[in-house]
Design a protein around this motif. Structure first.
Motif, PDB file in Angstrom:
ATOM      1  N   GLY A 231       0.779  -1.227   0.000  1.00 23.45           N
ATOM      2  CA  GLY A 231       0.000   0.000   0.000  1.00 23.45           C
ATOM      3  C   GLY A 231       0.810   1.276   0.000  1.00 23.45           C
ATOM      4  O   GLY A 231       0.316   2.328   0.416  1.00 23.45           O
ATOM      5  N   ILE A 232       2.061   1.219  -0.471  1.00 28.67           N
ATOM      6  CA  ILE A 232       2.919   2.400  -0.549  1.00 28.67           C
ATOM      7  C   ILE A 232       3.200   2.673  -2.022  1.00 28.67           C
ATOM      8  O   ILE A 232       3.690   1.797  -2.735  1.00 28.67           O
ATOM      9  CB  ILE A 232       4.233   2.181   0.221  1.00 28.67           C
ATOM     10  CG1 ILE A 232       3.943   1.897   1.690  1.00 28.67           C
ATOM     11  CG2 ILE A 232       5.153   3.392   0.077  1.00 28.67           C
ATOM     12  CD1 ILE A 232       5.178   1.534   2.494  1.00 28.67           C
ATOM     13  N   GLU A 233       2.901   3.880  -2.481  1.00 27.24           N
ATOM     14  CA  GLU A 233       2.989   4.191  -3.911  1.00 27.24           C
ATOM     15  C   GLU A 233       4.380   3.958  -4.480  1.00 27.24           C
ATOM     16  O   GLU A 233       4.535   3.521  -5.620  1.00 27.24           O
ATOM     17  CB  GLU A 233       2.567   5.639  -4.154  1.00 27.24           C
ATOM     18  CG  GLU A 233       2.532   6.020  -5.631  1.00 27.24           C
ATOM     19  CD  GLU A 233       2.065   7.441  -5.867  1.00 27.24           C
ATOM     20  OE1 GLU A 233       2.035   7.878  -7.031  1.00 27.24           O
ATOM     21  OE2 GLU A 233       1.738   8.130  -4.876  1.00 27.24           O
ATOM     22  N   ASN A 234       5.411   4.237  -3.691  1.00 24.55           N
ATOM     23  CA  ASN A 234       6.778   4.113  -4.202  1.00 24.55           C
ATOM     24  C   ASN A 234       7.270   2.667  -4.275  1.00 24.55           C
ATOM     25  O   ASN A 234       8.341   2.410  -4.802  1.00 24.55           O
ATOM     26  CB  ASN A 234       7.737   4.927  -3.321  1.00 24.55           C
ATOM     27  CG  ASN A 234       9.147   4.989  -3.897  1.00 24.55           C
ATOM     28  OD1 ASN A 234       9.342   5.179  -5.099  1.00 24.55           O
ATOM     29  ND2 ASN A 234      10.136   4.805  -3.040  1.00 24.55           N
ATOM     30  N   LEU A 235       6.494   1.732  -3.769  1.00 23.68           N
ATOM     31  CA  LEU A 235       6.876   0.321  -3.843  1.00 23.68           C
ATOM     32  C   LEU A 235       6.225  -0.301  -5.060  1.00 23.68           C
ATOM     33  O   LEU A 235       4.994  -0.349  -5.178  1.00 23.68           O
ATOM     34  CB  LEU A 235       6.438  -0.430  -2.586  1.00 23.68           C
ATOM     35  CG  LEU A 235       7.084  -0.029  -1.267  1.00 23.68           C
ATOM     36  CD1 LEU A 235       6.604  -0.935  -0.142  1.00 23.68           C
ATOM     37  CD2 LEU A 235       8.606  -0.061  -1.355  1.00 23.68           C
ATOM     38  N   GLN A 236       7.055  -0.810  -5.964  1.00 26.16           N
ATOM     39  CA  GLN A 236       6.521  -1.391  -7.198  1.00 26.16           C
ATOM     40  C   GLN A 236       7.523  -2.384  -7.785  1.00 26.16           C
ATOM     41  O   GLN A 236       8.709  -2.102  -7.886  1.00 26.16           O
ATOM     42  CB  GLN A 236       6.243  -0.289  -8.228  1.00 26.16           C
ATOM     43  CG  GLN A 236       5.589  -0.785  -9.505  1.00 26.16           C
ATOM     44  CD  GLN A 236       5.371   0.359 -10.482  1.00 26.16           C
ATOM     45  OE1 GLN A 236       6.299   0.829 -11.133  1.00 26.16           O
ATOM     46  NE2 GLN A 236       4.147   0.822 -10.577  1.00 26.16           N
ATOM     47  N   TYR A 237       7.006  -3.556  -8.153  1.00 30.39           N
ATOM     48  CA  TYR A 237       7.839  -4.580  -8.784  1.00 30.39           C
ATOM     49  C   TYR A 237       8.149  -4.181 -10.218  1.00 30.39           C
ATOM     50  O   TYR A 237       7.320  -3.607 -10.915  1.00 30.39           O
ATOM     51  CB  TYR A 237       7.111  -5.918  -8.769  1.00 30.39           C
ATOM     52  CG  TYR A 237       7.867  -7.040  -9.435  1.00 30.39           C
ATOM     53  CD1 TYR A 237       9.095  -7.473  -8.929  1.00 30.39           C
ATOM     54  CD2 TYR A 237       7.359  -7.676 -10.566  1.00 30.39           C
ATOM     55  CE1 TYR A 237       9.801  -8.511  -9.539  1.00 30.39           C
ATOM     56  CE2 TYR A 237       8.051  -8.715 -11.173  1.00 30.39           C
ATOM     57  CZ  TYR A 237       9.266  -9.124 -10.661  1.00 30.39           C
ATOM     58  OH  TYR A 237       9.957 -10.149 -11.259  1.00 30.39           O
ATOM     59  N   ASN A 238       9.374  -4.507 -10.668  1.00 33.54           N
ATOM     60  CA  ASN A 238       9.782  -4.251 -12.039  1.00 33.54           C
ATOM     61  C   ASN A 238      10.499  -5.501 -12.538  1.00 33.54           C
ATOM     62  O   ASN A 238      11.639  -5.772 -12.159  1.00 33.54           O
ATOM     63  CB  ASN A 238      10.703  -3.021 -12.101  1.00 33.54           C
ATOM     64  CG  ASN A 238      11.077  -2.627 -13.509  1.00 33.54           C
ATOM     65  OD1 ASN A 238      11.610  -3.423 -14.266  1.00 33.54           O
ATOM     66  ND2 ASN A 238      10.814  -1.376 -13.867  1.00 33.54           N
ATOM     67  N   GLU A 239       9.821  -6.283 -13.362  1.00 33.56           N
ATOM     68  CA  GLU A 239      10.335  -7.587 -13.779  1.00 33.56           C
ATOM     69  C   GLU A 239      11.689  -7.479 -14.472  1.00 33.56           C
ATOM     70  O   GLU A 239      12.598  -8.271 -14.213  1.00 33.56           O
ATOM     71  CB  GLU A 239       9.324  -8.275 -14.710  1.00 33.56           C
ATOM     72  CG  GLU A 239       9.674  -9.711 -15.070  1.00 33.56           C
ATOM     73  CD  GLU A 239      10.676  -9.832 -16.212  1.00 33.56           C
ATOM     74  OE1 GLU A 239      11.430 -10.837 -16.248  1.00 33.56           O
ATOM     75  OE2 GLU A 239      10.707  -8.908 -17.050  1.00 33.56           O
ATOM     76  N   GLN A 240      11.849  -6.491 -15.338  1.00 36.31           N
ATOM     77  CA  GLN A 240      13.114  -6.358 -16.066  1.00 36.31           C
ATOM     78  C   GLN A 240      14.262  -5.993 -15.130  1.00 36.31           C
ATOM     79  O   GLN A 240      15.348  -6.582 -15.197  1.00 36.31           O
ATOM     80  CB  GLN A 240      12.977  -5.300 -17.165  1.00 36.31           C
ATOM     81  CG  GLN A 240      14.222  -5.170 -18.026  1.00 36.31           C
ATOM     82  CD  GLN A 240      14.072  -4.093 -19.092  1.00 36.31           C
ATOM     83  OE1 GLN A 240      14.177  -2.904 -18.797  1.00 36.31           O
ATOM     84  NE2 GLN A 240      13.805  -4.502 -20.319  1.00 36.31           N
ATOM     85  N   ALA A 241      14.025  -5.032 -14.236  1.00 35.24           N
ATOM     86  CA  ALA A 241      15.068  -4.637 -13.294  1.00 35.24           C
ATOM     87  C   ALA A 241      15.400  -5.772 -12.334  1.00 35.24           C
ATOM     88  O   ALA A 241      16.559  -5.971 -11.958  1.00 35.24           O
ATOM     89  CB  ALA A 241      14.625  -3.395 -12.519  1.00 35.24           C
ATOM     90  N   ASP A 242      14.387  -6.530 -11.944  1.00 34.38           N
ATOM     91  CA  ASP A 242      14.604  -7.693 -11.091  1.00 34.38           C
ATOM     92  C   ASP A 242      15.527  -8.695 -11.781  1.00 34.38           C
ATOM     93  O   ASP A 242      16.542  -9.131 -11.223  1.00 34.38           O
ATOM     94  CB  ASP A 242      13.259  -8.338 -10.762  1.00 34.38           C
ATOM     95  CG  ASP A 242      13.379  -9.599  -9.931  1.00 34.38           C
ATOM     96  OD1 ASP A 242      14.418  -9.777  -9.254  1.00 34.38           O
ATOM     97  OD2 ASP A 242      12.431 -10.409  -9.949  1.00 34.38           O
ATOM     98  N   ARG A 243      15.190  -9.044 -13.006  1.00 31.34           N
ATOM     99  CA  ARG A 243      15.976 -10.033 -13.749  1.00 31.34           C
ATOM    100  C   ARG A 243      17.398  -9.540 -14.001  1.00 31.34           C
ATOM    101  O   ARG A 243      18.369 -10.276 -13.784  1.00 31.34           O
ATOM    102  CB  ARG A 243      15.280 -10.352 -15.073  1.00 31.34           C
ATOM    103  CG  ARG A 243      16.099 -11.238 -16.017  1.00 31.34           C
ATOM    104  CD  ARG A 243      15.282 -11.636 -17.240  1.00 31.34           C
ATOM    105  NE  ARG A 243      14.602 -10.505 -17.845  1.00 31.34           N
ATOM    106  CZ  ARG A 243      15.164  -9.620 -18.655  1.00 31.34           C
ATOM    107  NH1 ARG A 243      16.463  -9.717 -18.954  1.00 31.34           N
ATOM    108  NH2 ARG A 243      14.459  -8.624 -19.188  1.00 31.34           N
ATOM    109  N   ARG A 244      17.536  -8.304 -14.451  1.00 30.96           N
ATOM    110  CA  ARG A 244      18.860  -7.781 -14.778  1.00 30.96           C
ATOM    111  C   ARG A 244      19.742  -7.643 -13.530  1.00 30.96           C
ATOM    112  O   ARG A 244      20.951  -7.924 -13.578  1.00 30.96           O
ATOM    113  CB  ARG A 244      18.729  -6.433 -15.481  1.00 30.96           C
ATOM    114  CG  ARG A 244      18.197  -6.530 -16.906  1.00 30.96           C
ATOM    115  CD  ARG A 244      18.083  -5.160 -17.548  1.00 30.96           C
ATOM    116  NE  ARG A 244      17.697  -5.265 -18.953  1.00 30.96           N
ATOM    117  CZ  ARG A 244      17.468  -4.213 -19.754  1.00 30.96           C
ATOM    118  NH1 ARG A 244      17.604  -2.975 -19.273  1.00 30.96           N
ATOM    119  NH2 ARG A 244      17.132  -4.393 -21.015  1.00 30.96           N
ATOM    120  N   SER A 245      19.154  -7.214 -12.428  1.00 26.83           N
ATOM    121  CA  SER A 245      19.948  -7.045 -11.207  1.00 26.83           C
ATOM    122  C   SER A 245      20.410  -8.392 -10.665  1.00 26.83           C
ATOM    123  O   SER A 245      21.547  -8.531 -10.190  1.00 26.83           O
ATOM    124  CB  SER A 245      19.150  -6.275 -10.151  1.00 26.83           C
ATOM    125  OG  SER A 245      17.961  -6.952  -9.787  1.00 26.83           O
TER     126      SER A 245
END
Length: 258
Positions: A231-245
């Protein structure tokens, strides 16, 4: 030939069936506080191997941190998901998480010592190969592993995923042994641009061996598929950034481990 192929297939299936990531809970103490970490390893691998310490987000040692430790074991490492709060403290409430985090971070020396207790449990497993040890952390955990680097903990390297970015202190100049990899979301509003600039400058002043990868459009918590559920706007999953990191972390480990 058919019998030979059948025999080979049976052998492959048997080995695959036997290869399994094992885990066990490990209790240890910080004064009067009982901490419970979780050790992960692949029992199909013989002999010692590099070890990786995992430090959780500010929510506590939840399933997400344990999942990352399990993934590291699948890659062939011994992984220990440390407990930085103790007494079973895990929450999904931001206010409670902030309180627990602040209790730990208020005393920087105590904060570092708490993380080192987790490192001791990893090494005590008897499965870790010499000094081939690293640490990774998420959010609060990212700041924690940076503090370990500033204290010149016996680590080959540290990796921060969308972590807070405490600046290297004056006393760390020329004394940061671990290599540092920072994996940061460009759209993370928790970390102001001036904080990032100061962080980078202080690493340079300290003479650290560091690298920072920034992922455009990625917010805080970009590796956690459940990030938006808090429930925090700044928290968001990013599949590409997850995979690349995660891929960059693996290549980093290839570089630093003997």
């Amino acid at each position: 030939m058919r019998l030979l192929l059948s025999g080979l297939l049976f052998a492959v299936i048997s080995v695959t069936a036997q290869a399994e990531v094992q885990t066990k809970a490990v209790e240890y103490k910080d004064g009067e506080t009982t901490l419970t970490g979780h050790l992960y390893w692949d029992d199909a691998i013989e002999g010692k191997r590099p070890g990786v310490l995992v430090i959780h987000e500010w929510w506590g040692l939840n399933d997400y941190a344990k999942k990352r430790a399990h993934m590291l074991a699948e890659l062939g490492f011994v992984a220990f998901a440390a407990d930085m709060y103790g007494d079973g403290h895990v929450t999904d409430k931001p206010d409670q998480a902030k309180t627990w985090m602040q209790e730990v971070t208020a005393d920087v020396e105590g904060w570092r010592e708490l993380a080192l207790l987790g490192l001791e449990q990893l090494k005590a497993s008897g499965m870790v190969e010499g000094d081939n040890v690293a640490a990774i952390g998420y959010c609060f955990g990212g700041a924690t592993i940076l503090q370990m680097a500033y204290a010149n903990a016996p680590l080959k390297g540290v990796v921060s995923f969308h972590g807070a970015l405490p600046a290297a202190p004056e006393e760390a100049k020329g004394k940061i042994g671990p290599q540092i990899l920072i994996l940061h979301g460009q759209a993370d509003s928790f970390v102001a641009p001036e904080v990032v600039t100061n962080f980078r400058n202080k690493l340079d002043e300290a003479g650290a061996n560091w690298e920072m990868n920034t992922y455009g459009g990625a917010r805080h918590g970009f590796t956690n598929p459940d990030a938006a559920s808090f429930g925090i706007e700044n928290l968001q999953y990013n599949e590409q950034a997850d995979r690349r990191s995660w891929e960059r972390m693996q290549s980093f480990f290839t570089e630093i481990f003997d």
